[in-house]
Design an enzyme around this catalytic site. Sequence first.
Site, PDB file in Angstrom:
ATOM      1  N   LEU A 268       0.732  -1.173   0.053  1.00 60.29           N
ATOM      2  CA  LEU A 268      -0.050  -0.029  -0.025  1.00 60.29           C
ATOM      3  C   LEU A 268       0.720   1.211   0.018  1.00 60.29           C
ATOM      4  CD1 LEU A 268      -2.814  -1.112   2.701  1.00 60.29           C
ATOM      5  CD2 LEU A 268      -2.886  -1.066   0.250  1.00 60.29           C
ATOM      6  N   CYS A 269       0.489   2.108  -0.963  1.00 57.14           N
ATOM      7  CA  CYS A 269       1.116   3.375  -0.937  1.00 57.14           C
ATOM      8  C   CYS A 269       0.190   4.473  -1.071  1.00 57.14           C
ATOM      9  CB  CYS A 269       2.301   3.541  -2.086  1.00 57.14           C
ATOM     10  SG  CYS A 269       1.865   3.627  -3.715  1.00 57.14           S
ATOM     11  N   ALA A 270       0.443   5.717  -1.434  1.00 59.46           N
ATOM     12  CA  ALA A 270      -0.505   7.006  -1.400  1.00 59.46           C
ATOM     13  C   ALA A 270      -1.239   6.891  -2.687  1.00 59.46           C
ATOM     14  CB  ALA A 270       0.205   8.268  -1.368  1.00 59.46           C
TER      15      ALA A 270
END
Length: 577
Positions: free
Chosen positions: A482-484
């Site tokens: 998960l990232c932005a």
Amino acid sequence: MNKVFDKLKPVFEAIAANKYISAIRDGFIACMPIIIFSSIFMMVAYVPNAWGFYWPDNVTNTLMVAYNYSMGLLALFVAGTTAKNLTDSKNLELPKTNQINPVAVIVASEISFVILSILPLKTGVDLTYMGTQGLICAYIVGLIVPNIYYVCIKNNVTIKLPEQVPGNIAQSFKDLIPMGLSVTAFWLFGVGFKAATGTVLPRWIIQVLSPLFQASDSYLGLALIAGAMAFFWFCGVQGPSIVQPAVVPIMIANTAANLQQYQAGQHVSHVLAMNTMDYVMNFGGTGATLVVPFIMLFAARSAQLKAVGKAAFVPCTFGVNEPVLFGMPIIMNPMLFIPFLATPIVNVCLFKFFVSVLGMNSMMYTMPWTVPGPIGILISTGFAPLAFVFVLLTLVLDVAIYFPFIRVYDSTLLAEEKAKEEVIEDDGMAVLASDTVSPSIPTGLTVATATDDDATHVLPETAPSAHGEAYFKQNEVDVLVLCAGGGTSGILANALNKLSKERGLKLSAAARAYGQDMDLIKDMNMVILAPQMESMKGNLKKITDKYGVKLVTTTGRQYIELTNNGDMALDFVESNL
């Protein structure tokens, strides 16, 4: 300076992690496919106008049907997705055996929004506020309805049927009271509000906030928005996650208004449109860092910046600038604070000048944020002739702002690398240490597990493998990164999947933007959270704990190394299972 930012960071993280702000942000992200999909039809209909080609009216009207019945109902969908995301957060506070039904909440929210937003006419109804102009009202409804459900479910204010009744039927009756209360409450409010003001809530909100809309399009307003995003990121908190929820309704409404101006043959005048943030303020990522990796690649002398430039120029071209933020690093680096804050402000003020003074069309189309900034600016403005000049001038100014600061920082790193080499040579070691010099970035990673509560373990960066590849050949392991925005998480997931396929492993990795992960987490063995979403760790840990999934976070430098080294990424997963 760092002490000040260290004190401010927890405050900013708390704001970014607030469940209501998160619900607004994630609810909007869930509707991005609608915005992008509808824009395709709009561009097919109107972009050819830039070259003097005009479709017949019947063709244009046919193309716009898809746009009008997707973007034209955007607020309706946002009311549902916002409510769904807040419901997911509320369910973490309830026992697993007594949960809120997300589908029922979505339906109740959309019904309530329609009741508040539709204007009856003598023949038919006015759907004006079902689209972009009703977004603020949609957020209000989407945040209130889940709380009504929460109070009812938590206190068992529901209709209970005998155990012999099938579960799906029992659930329908369980939802009856909270849905009835929600819809009735908004119906009564809508009737009373219209009687008192003579209009519906969405129209009243727009009238009241119109000065704010105008202020956001001023030089000062634009500078504050651009500067705030960069400032929060510099402090280590993902800037757009705080700023974007507040300005998205304005940007979407302005984009729609710009298109209407263009269709009417008028000057497209609203500066703060959807892609203004993506392509002008965040020209190559937050801080307008598009030119930064190229400066490092061609002008840096230190091994560290040369390596970062080589690794970052492709991602930054597509708006993914984590390799620069964490690799240089820019975050919490006083030497780069001024250009990181000033460049997006200069860019957006220059854009304002081109639109308001020189008469260039502003942005009227919405493109994906990953489109390279120069290309996105040209397309979003309908290939306005002055847009070509703006892009070239922006590139020149950005280089002029960043170059002297990067040069000073590069000289500092070069001196440190040479000093390190001399120490090694004096010790009789024939090792060049310049590639590993990173005095301002700590290494190591933090692991939070379902049995760990709030404790953390710091592991060495080269922790030995616990299982070896044989484990992955016998056991299926699913990893979620998960990232932005889904950019760097996609790179890391692809690296893992590529190695898994080449070596015949039963390892599968998926990538998501934070907020699009709820339905996947329960099926995962591990979740890797990118450092830019560190502020969301507390909320995410509640979810991973609920399903017994291991949550792992990394430092900025290590995360970038994992995205660029598949073997290291595989070892990282192995060492944490």
